[in-house]
Design a protein around this motif. Structure first.
Motif, mmCIF file in Angstrom:
data_model
loop_
_atom_site.group_PDB
_atom_site.id
_atom_site.type_symbol
_atom_site.label_atom_id
_atom_site.label_comp_id
_atom_site.label_asym_id
_atom_site.label_seq_id
_atom_site.Cartn_x
_atom_site.Cartn_y
_atom_site.Cartn_z
ATOM 1 N N LEU A 147 0.825 -1.208 0.000
ATOM 2 C CA LEU A 147 0.000 0.000 0.000
ATOM 3 C C LEU A 147 0.864 1.266 0.000
ATOM 4 C CD1 LEU A 147 -2.778 -1.026 2.542
ATOM 5 C CD2 LEU A 147 -3.016 -0.796 0.073
ATOM 6 N N ALA A 148 2.048 1.171 0.626
ATOM 7 C CA ALA A 148 2.966 2.322 0.645
ATOM 8 C C ALA A 148 3.561 2.584 -0.735
ATOM 9 C CB ALA A 148 4.070 2.097 1.660
ATOM 10 N N ASP A 149 3.364 1.655 -1.671
ATOM 11 C CA ASP A 149 3.775 1.802 -3.069
ATOM 12 C C ASP A 149 5.277 2.040 -3.215
ATOM 13 O OD1 ASP A 149 3.780 1.994 -5.780
ATOM 14 O OD2 ASP A 149 2.697 3.899 -5.892
ATOM 15 N N PRO A 150 6.091 0.981 -2.991
ATOM 16 C CA PRO A 150 7.537 1.132 -3.191
ATOM 17 C C PRO A 150 7.883 1.313 -4.669
ATOM 18 C CG PRO A 150 6.985 -1.169 -2.788
ATOM 19 C CD PRO A 150 5.720 -0.384 -2.580
ATOM 20 N N LYS A 151 8.832 2.208 -4.918
ATOM 21 C CA LYS A 151 9.313 2.449 -6.281
ATOM 22 C C LYS A 151 10.821 2.265 -6.307
ATOM 23 C CE LYS A 151 5.790 5.851 -7.639
ATOM 24 N NZ LYS A 151 5.580 7.234 -8.123
ATOM 25 N N ILE A 152 11.294 1.656 -7.377
ATOM 26 C CA ILE A 152 12.726 1.418 -7.541
ATOM 27 C C ILE A 152 13.238 2.242 -8.707
ATOM 28 C CG2 ILE A 152 14.504 -0.298 -8.066
ATOM 29 C CD1 ILE A 152 12.818 -2.378 -6.714
ATOM 30 N N GLY A 153 14.308 2.995 -8.448
ATOM 31 C CA GLY A 153 14.907 3.785 -9.514
ATOM 32 C C GLY A 153 15.491 2.892 -10.589
ATOM 33 N N SER A 154 15.104 3.114 -11.809
ATOM 34 C CA SER A 154 15.536 2.237 -12.905
ATOM 35 C C SER A 154 16.464 2.926 -13.891
ATOM 36 C CB SER A 154 14.301 1.713 -13.660
ATOM 37 O OG SER A 154 13.537 2.789 -14.182
ATOM 38 N N LYS A 155 16.598 4.238 -13.785
ATOM 39 C CA LYS A 155 17.424 4.967 -14.743
ATOM 40 C C LYS A 155 18.214 6.047 -14.027
ATOM 41 C CE LYS A 155 17.107 7.288 -19.249
ATOM 42 N NZ LYS A 155 16.177 7.807 -20.271
ATOM 43 N N LEU A 156 19.532 5.902 -14.041
ATOM 44 C CA LEU A 156 20.419 6.860 -13.383
ATOM 45 C C LEU A 156 21.005 7.796 -14.431
ATOM 46 C CD1 LEU A 156 21.633 7.548 -10.593
ATOM 47 C CD2 LEU A 156 23.588 6.105 -11.191
#
Length: 348
Positions: free
Chosen positions: A73-82
């Motif tokens: 529910l906290a909706d984790p997001k992972i950075g995919s583009k640096l």
């Protein structure tokens, strides 16, 4: 890099703590009540197919499902583009006094909390600048290296209190020296903002500010406190106030703002001094001075694209709930067949 879109949902984890407390209290009451009415052997005879282990396992699975559901529910997001990002700004080191005298309440709610509020407001107004945080009392400690991640800065700031340093005192000069060492050698304009009550007991802060200026680093000061001063409250481990700090003669210690010291430090560092009070944090004047410093292009790396990962945690939560549903509370026939201890008791 992971970040959460809806961190407020983490409050639901408190329900897990409540459920755990209720469950443990219920089991304790159940065991106590059982002992009053019958022996363990008699209870097994009444309901021989009930498995306490499976009951505990089912409860643990429910707690795990709650944890994964809340994370989802906290909706984790992972950075995919640096990517490399260029922006204009300066390097700014925020230096915060966390000595016991900063707990004085002449400025509400107290000097330290008001300082943290001022820094938080400053972070909200920054655009493109790199910031770092150093805390000090008897010694200085780097809390956060230079970064453009303002969310991380606020997170580290929230953890600051007077208990995070092992040695009391007010080593302003050491904090300035550490700030200078924390800047990299890139050709960015640099500045230090010191927020303190100015009661320096450890070193020569004016000399440290002069050395910083020799390296092109301006030093600004904000005086946190009132000239009349206030006593230093003492607290127990539970946060309750137990009294006020006293000297060796038993007299209450009153900590006062040392404006002369802070003016001298700011003058030596070619900066400016501002005093906070209950109506103002003293930030506006300093912020205007910081903005007048010429900003140069800063190149940093940061994640520009984030991908949602809540589906994984929701899926795991559903699998755990299905597993919990499939586990029978009763003992399996296979387990009853191999109840060797029970057979031994019957043979006796």
């Amino acid at each position: 890099m992971i970040r959460f879109e809806n961190i407020e949902y983490f409050w639901f984890l408190l329900f897990g703590v409540i459920f755990l407390g209720v469950y443990m209290a219920y089991n304790s009451w159940k065991r106590s009540a059982s002992k009053n009415f019958s022996s363990h052997k008699q209870l097994e005879g009444i309901n021989p197919n009930t498995s306490d282990t499976k009951n505990i396992l089912k409860f643990v699975l429910l707690l795990l499902a709650l944890v994964f559901l809340v994370i989802g529910l906290a909706d984790p997001k992972i950075g995919s583009k640096l990517e490399k990002v260029k922006r204009e700004g300066i390097d700014l080191m925020l230096v915060l006094d966390v000595s016991n005298s900063m707990m004085a309440e002449d400025i509400k709610p107290n000097r330290l909390e008001r300082s943290k509020m001022a820094i938080s407001n400053l972070i909200d107004r920054l655009q493109g600048d790199r910031i770092g945080i150093i805390v000090f009392a008897g010694h200085a400690y780097k809390q956060l290296p230079l970064t453009t991640d303002y969310s991380a800065a606020k997170l580290f700031l929230s953890a600051v209190d007077s208990k995070i340093v092992p040695t009391q005192g007010t080593a302003i000069g050491e904090a300035i020296d550490m700030s200078v060492e924390s800047f990299d050698e890139k050709e960015h304009n640099k500045a230090i903002i010191i927020i303190t009550d100015g009661e320096n007991h450890e070193d020569d802060a004016v000399v440290a500010a002069s050395k910083a200026l020799e390296q092109g680093i301006k030093v600004f000061t904000i005086g946190m406190g009132l000239p009349d001063g206030a006593p230093i409250p003492l607290y127990n481990d539970y946060g309750g106030q137990t009294g006020f700090k006293k000297d060796k003669d038993g007299k209450t210690v009153v900590t006062k703002l040392n404006e002369d010291m802070l003016r001298q430090i700011a003058a030596a560092g070619n900066g400016a001094y501002s005093r906070a009070n209950n109506g103002s944090s003293g930030l506006s004047k300093i912020f205007d001075e910081i903005n007048s410093i010429q900003k140069k292009e800063i190149e940093t790396k940061q994640f520009t694209d984030y991908e949602h990962r809540f589906q994984i945690y929701i899926f795991v939560a559903i699998i755990i709930l299905l597993l919990e549903f499939l586990i029978n509370k009763r003992r399996s026939k296979w387990a009853r067949k191999f109840d060797l201890f029970g057979k031994l008791e019957n043979n006796k």
